[in-house]
Design an enzyme around this catalytic site. Structure first.
Site, mmCIF file in Angstrom:
data_model
loop_
_atom_site.group_PDB
_atom_site.id
_atom_site.type_symbol
_atom_site.label_atom_id
_atom_site.label_comp_id
_atom_site.label_asym_id
_atom_site.label_seq_id
_atom_site.Cartn_x
_atom_site.Cartn_y
_atom_site.Cartn_z
ATOM 1 N N GLY A 92 -8.371 -15.564 0.223
ATOM 2 C CA GLY A 92 -7.141 -15.489 1.012
ATOM 3 C C GLY A 92 -6.604 -14.073 0.886
ATOM 4 O O GLY A 92 -7.364 -13.134 0.677
ATOM 5 N N ALA B 26 -16.753 -18.618 -8.059
ATOM 6 C CA ALA B 26 -16.539 -19.691 -7.089
ATOM 7 C C ALA B 26 -15.091 -20.171 -7.184
ATOM 8 O O ALA B 26 -14.486 -20.156 -8.251
ATOM 9 C CB ALA B 26 -17.501 -20.838 -7.387
ATOM 10 N N VAL C 244 0.821 -1.216 0.000
ATOM 11 C CA VAL C 244 0.000 0.000 0.000
ATOM 12 C C VAL C 244 0.852 1.262 0.000
ATOM 13 O O VAL C 244 0.633 2.177 -0.799
ATOM 14 C CB VAL C 244 -0.964 -0.021 1.215
ATOM 15 C CG1 VAL C 244 -1.562 1.353 1.474
ATOM 16 C CG2 VAL C 244 -2.079 -1.011 0.948
ATOM 17 N N CYS D 203 -5.685 -9.192 3.240
ATOM 18 C CA CYS D 203 -6.723 -8.350 3.854
ATOM 19 C C CYS D 203 -7.947 -9.114 4.363
ATOM 20 O O CYS D 203 -8.257 -9.049 5.549
ATOM 21 C CB CYS D 203 -7.157 -7.272 2.870
ATOM 22 S SG CYS D 203 -5.847 -6.078 2.583
ATOM 23 N N ARG E 298 0.308 -14.118 1.474
ATOM 24 C CA ARG E 298 -0.322 -14.058 2.791
ATOM 25 C C ARG E 298 -1.711 -14.737 2.763
ATOM 26 O O ARG E 298 -2.554 -14.381 1.961
ATOM 27 C CB ARG E 298 -0.425 -12.602 3.264
ATOM 28 C CG ARG E 298 0.935 -12.049 3.677
ATOM 29 C CD ARG E 298 0.879 -10.597 4.094
ATOM 30 N NE ARG E 298 0.824 -9.700 2.962
ATOM 31 C CZ ARG E 298 0.878 -8.359 3.067
ATOM 32 N NH1 ARG E 298 0.974 -7.800 4.253
ATOM 33 N NH2 ARG E 298 0.825 -7.605 1.988
ATOM 34 N N ASN F 136 -14.659 -4.803 3.224
ATOM 35 C CA ASN F 136 -13.956 -6.081 3.084
ATOM 36 C C ASN F 136 -14.810 -7.251 3.566
ATOM 37 O O ASN F 136 -14.809 -8.324 2.962
ATOM 38 C CB ASN F 136 -12.620 -6.051 3.832
ATOM 39 C CG ASN F 136 -11.521 -5.440 2.970
ATOM 40 O OD1 ASN F 136 -11.776 -5.028 1.832
ATOM 41 N ND2 ASN F 136 -10.321 -5.348 3.497
ATOM 42 N N ASP G 179 10.821 3.600 5.346
ATOM 43 C CA ASP G 179 10.583 2.248 5.852
ATOM 44 C C ASP G 179 11.741 1.849 6.757
ATOM 45 O O ASP G 179 12.887 2.212 6.527
ATOM 46 C CB ASP G 179 10.441 1.236 4.701
ATOM 47 C CG ASP G 179 9.632 0.010 5.120
ATOM 48 O OD1 ASP G 179 8.477 -0.121 4.682
ATOM 49 O OD2 ASP G 179 10.166 -0.805 5.918
HETATM 50 N N1 NAD Z 1 -2.053 -5.161 0.601
HETATM 51 C C1 NAD Z 1 -3.248 -4.729 0.221
HETATM 52 O O1 NAD Z 1 -3.779 -5.107 -0.828
HETATM 53 C C2 NAD Z 1 -3.992 -3.727 1.069
HETATM 54 C C3 NAD Z 1 -5.112 -3.079 0.532
HETATM 55 C C4 NAD Z 1 -5.784 -2.148 1.308
HETATM 56 C C5 NAD Z 1 -5.357 -1.902 2.605
HETATM 57 N N2 NAD Z 1 -4.274 -2.547 3.111
HETATM 58 C C6 NAD Z 1 -3.823 -2.227 4.471
HETATM 59 O O2 NAD Z 1 -2.684 -1.390 4.374
HETATM 60 C C7 NAD Z 1 -1.775 -1.656 5.461
HETATM 61 C C8 NAD Z 1 -0.404 -2.009 4.907
HETATM 62 O O3 NAD Z 1 -0.516 -3.204 4.164
HETATM 63 P P1 NAD Z 1 0.659 -3.723 3.209
HETATM 64 O O4 NAD Z 1 0.127 -4.911 2.495
HETATM 65 O O5 NAD Z 1 1.197 -2.580 2.438
HETATM 66 O O6 NAD Z 1 1.741 -4.169 4.332
HETATM 67 P P2 NAD Z 1 3.272 -4.591 4.129
HETATM 68 O O7 NAD Z 1 3.554 -5.553 5.212
HETATM 69 O O8 NAD Z 1 3.505 -4.966 2.704
HETATM 70 O O9 NAD Z 1 4.083 -3.241 4.382
HETATM 71 C C9 NAD Z 1 4.202 -2.607 5.620
HETATM 72 C C10 NAD Z 1 5.556 -1.913 5.661
HETATM 73 O O10 NAD Z 1 5.621 -1.065 6.817
HETATM 74 C C11 NAD Z 1 6.959 -1.076 7.293
HETATM 75 N N3 NAD Z 1 6.970 -0.533 8.659
HETATM 76 C C12 NAD Z 1 6.432 -1.058 9.776
HETATM 77 N N4 NAD Z 1 6.607 -0.225 10.823
HETATM 78 C C13 NAD Z 1 7.252 0.858 10.356
HETATM 79 C C14 NAD Z 1 7.712 2.084 10.942
HETATM 80 N N5 NAD Z 1 7.502 2.356 12.232
HETATM 81 N N6 NAD Z 1 8.364 2.974 10.161
HETATM 82 C C15 NAD Z 1 8.572 2.716 8.862
HETATM 83 N N7 NAD Z 1 8.156 1.580 8.256
HETATM 84 C C16 NAD Z 1 7.513 0.670 8.992
HETATM 85 C C17 NAD Z 1 7.382 -2.505 7.128
HETATM 86 O O11 NAD Z 1 8.780 -2.642 7.128
HETATM 87 C C18 NAD Z 1 6.742 -2.867 5.777
HETATM 88 O O12 NAD Z 1 7.639 -2.611 4.714
HETATM 89 C C19 NAD Z 1 -2.429 -2.767 6.278
HETATM 90 O O13 NAD Z 1 -3.162 -2.192 7.329
HETATM 91 C C20 NAD Z 1 -3.371 -3.409 5.287
HETATM 92 O O14 NAD Z 1 -4.477 -4.019 5.916
HETATM 93 C C21 NAD Z 1 -3.574 -3.448 2.367
#
Ligand code: NAD
Length: 432
Positions: free
Chosen positions: A259, A254, A11, A262, A329, A210, A30
Site C-alpha cells: 500500500g 510476505a 518528500v 507510491c 494512503r 517502484n 506550501d
Molecule cells: N511519500 C513518499 O514516500 C514519496 C517517496 C518518493 C517520491 N514521492 C513523490 O513525491 C511527491 C510528493 O509526495 P508527498 O508524499 O510528499 O506528497 P504530500 O501530499 O505529502 O505533499 C504535497 C504537498 O504539496 C503542497 N502543494 C501542492 N501544490 C502546491 C503549490 N502549487 N505550491 C505549494 N505547495 C503545493 C500540498 O499542500 C502538500 O503539502 C509525489 O509525486 C510522490 O509520488 C513520495
C-alpha cells in the site's frame, strides 16, 4: 546555494530539511497555510522519525524557513517541485494538476539562470511539459528543467535521503548538471553514485524502480499462498532466494499486499503510460490486479480464522500502510477493515501514530489507546502493521484479555509453534 522547495509534504519537508542540513539556504513553500503555520510554530505536521530535531536545528541556525508566499522563489538557483501526483480519478494516470500549477507559479518568479527540478514522481515527458509552461509564461526566462526523482522511504526518510543508494539526475543542459552537482556536493564526497541521464530516462527510472519493488512484494505474496497450499514456509523460501545476490533479501516479506502513497499509484500510472505508448507492461498489470485481490483475500482469511465474524468484535493492531509513519494512503487496512465491518464485525483498533489520519477514513472503528486495550473483550486479534511495539507483546496478558485466543498475524512477527504452545489459534502468512 539558495534552494526553494515547493510542496512541504513527506518528500518536500524531508528534502528541504536535509538540503538545509547539507549547508544550503532553503525556503519551503506550501499552499497549505495550516501546515506552514504549524511549522513556523516549531511543530512538524507529519510523523517521521528524527524530523523534528533536524528541522529545529536548521531553523535555529537560519538555514531553513517556511512560507506560503510563492515569491520566496525569487533568487533561488534551484527550485524543486515536490507537490503531490496522485492517481487521476477514473483512469489511473498521474494527476499533474499540482505540478502544472507549480510550473506556472515558478515561471512568473524566476530571475537569473534557474534550475527547475522535478522531485515529484512524474510520467515520462512531464519535464517537456514544465518547460513548455514556463516558456509560454516567460519567453525571456533563462532556465533548465531537470528530473531528480526521490527514492526515500517513509519511516527512514532522513537516512535514505542522506545516505541514498544512488541519486538520479536527468538533465539536458550542462549548466544545470553543474548546479545539481553543487546541490548534492556532500553526497559526492560520500561517494554516493550519482547517475546523470537524459530527462526522460530519469523520469522512467523512478517508475521502473517502484514497479519492480511492487512486483517483488507481489511475487513473495503469491509464493506465500503456494506455501500454504503445499505445506512449505515462505520465510525460509524468502531467505533461501534472498541470499542469492542476484535476488537480494529486501522486499521479500510476505504480507497483506503493498500500500502506501507510491506503489499503488505509480504502478497504475506506469501501466497507463505503457499502454498509451503501445508497449504494455503485462507483468505490472498482473501485479496491480494480484495486489488488489490480495487485500480482499486477507479479509477472507481473517473471517475464516475466526469461523465467521458476524456479530463478533475484532481487535486490530496497526492501520498505517507500514510502521513508523502516520501515512494511511492506500493502506491495506482501508480494504480489510471495511470488509470485516461489511461481514458484520465490530472493529476496535490501535495504531501508535496513525489515528489522526485513519479516523476520517475508517468510520465506525472504535479507537483504543494501546495494544492491550484493542484486544480487550475481542473475539480475535489481527496484526495488520508490524510496529515494533507489537513485536514483544505479553502473550499471557493478551490471552486473558481476549474473549477467545485467536490471533491472525498478517506480518509474520510471531512464531507459529510458540503461539500454539501458548494456547492460541494462530494464523499467519505462508507458514505451515
Ligand atoms: N511519500 C513518499 O514516500 C514519496 C517517496 C518518493 C517520491 N514521492 C513523490 O513525491 C511527491 C510528493 O509526495 P508527498 O508524499 O510528499 O506528497 P504530500 O501530499 O505529502 O505533499 C504535497 C504537498 O504539496 C503542497 N502543494 C501542492 N501544490 C502546491 C503549490 N502549487 N505550491 C505549494 N505547495 C503545493 C500540498 O499542500 C502538500 O503539502 C509525489 O509525486 C510522490 O509520488 C513520495
Amino acid at each position: 546555494m539558495r534552494i526553494a522547495m515547493i510542496g512541504t509534504g513527506y518528500v518536500g519537508l524531508v528534502s528541504g530539511a536535509c538540503f538545509a542540513d547539507f549547508g544550503h539556504d532553503v525556503v519551503c513553500i506550501d499552499k497549505d497555510a495550516g501546515k506552514i503555520a504549524r511549522l513556523n510554530k516549531g511543530e512538524v505536521p507529519i510523523y517521521e522519525p528524527g524530523l523534528d530535531e533536524l528541522i529545529a536545528r536548521n531553523v535555529r541556525e537560519s538555514r531553513l524557513s517556511f512560507t506560503t508566499a510563492a515569491d520566496a522563489i525569487r533568487g533561488a538557483e534551484a527550485v524543486f517541485i515536490a507537490v503531490g501526483t496522485p492517481s487521476r480519478r477514473g483512469d489511473g494516470h498521474a494527476d499533474l494538476t499540482y505540478v502544472h500549477a507549480a510550473a506556472e507559479e515558478i515561471a512568473a518568479l524566476i530571475d537569473g539562470f534557474t534550475v527547475v527540478v522535478t522531485k515529484s514522481t512524474v510520467p515520462v515527458g512531464t519535464g517537456d511539459e514544465i518547460e513548455a509552461i514556463i516558456r509560454r509564461v516567460r519567453q525571456d526566462a533563462d532556465f533548465a528543467v531537470v528530473s531528480n526523482p526521490e527514492f526515500l522511504r517513509e519511516g527512514s526518510a532522513i537516512e535514505d535521503f542522506k545516505r541514498p543508494d544512488r541519486v538520479v539526475v536527468g538533465a539536458e543542459d550542462e549548466r544545470a548538471r553543474a548546479v545539481m552537482r553543487e546541490v548534492y556536493r556532500p553526497l559526492f564526497l560520500n561517494e554516493t553514485p550519482i547517475l546523470f541521464t537524459a530527462r526522460r530516462t530519469s523520469e522512467l527510472t523512478k517508475y521502473a524502480a517502484n514497479a519492480f519493488l511492487a512486483m517483488k512484494i507481489t511475487f513473495i505474496n503469491q509464493m506465500a499462498d503456494l506455501c500454504e497450499a503445499v505445506g512449505a514456509d515462505v520465510q525460509q523460501v524468502a531467505r533461501g532466494i534472498g541470499l542469492d545476490k542476484r535476488i537480494a533479501p529486501k522486499f521479500l516479506h510476505a504480507g497483506p499486499g503493498y500500500g502506501g502513497s507510491c506503489f499503488p499509484k505509480d504502478t497504475l500510472a506506469l501501466v497507463r503510460t505503457a499502454r498509451d505508448a503501445d508497449a504494455p507492461v503485462s507483468l505490472i498489470e498482473a501485479t496491480v490486479a494480484a495486489n488488489d485481490k490480495r487485500k480482499r483475500d486477507m479479509a477472507e482469511k481473517i473471517v475464516k480464522a475466526l469461523g465467521g465474524v458476524d456479530g463478533k468484535t475484532i481487535g486490530v493492531l496497526g492501520l498505517t500502510f507500514k510502521p513508523k509513519t502516520d501515512d494511511m494512503r492506500d493502506a491495506p487496512s482501508l480494504t480489510i477493515v471495511p470488509a470485516l465491518q461489511a461481514a458484520g464485525a465490530k472493529v476496535q483498533a490501535y495504531d501508535p501514530e496513525g489515528r489522526h489520519e485513519a479516523e476520517p477514513l475508517l468510520p465506525g472503528i472504535q479507537f483504543r489507546d494501546g495494544a492491550y486495550d484493542a484486544a480487550e473483550g475481542a473475539d480475535g486479534l489481527v496484526i495488520l502493521t508490524e510496529w515494533d511495539q507489537f513485536r514483544a507483546l505479553d502473550m499471557g496478558r493478551l490471552k486473558s484479555l481476549l474473549k477467545t485466543p485467536v490471533v491472525v498475524d498478517l506480518r509474520n512477527i510471531y512464531d507459529p509453534a510458540d503461539m500454539r504452545a501458548r494456547g492460541f489459534s494462530y494464523t499467519s502468512v505462508g507458514r505451515p
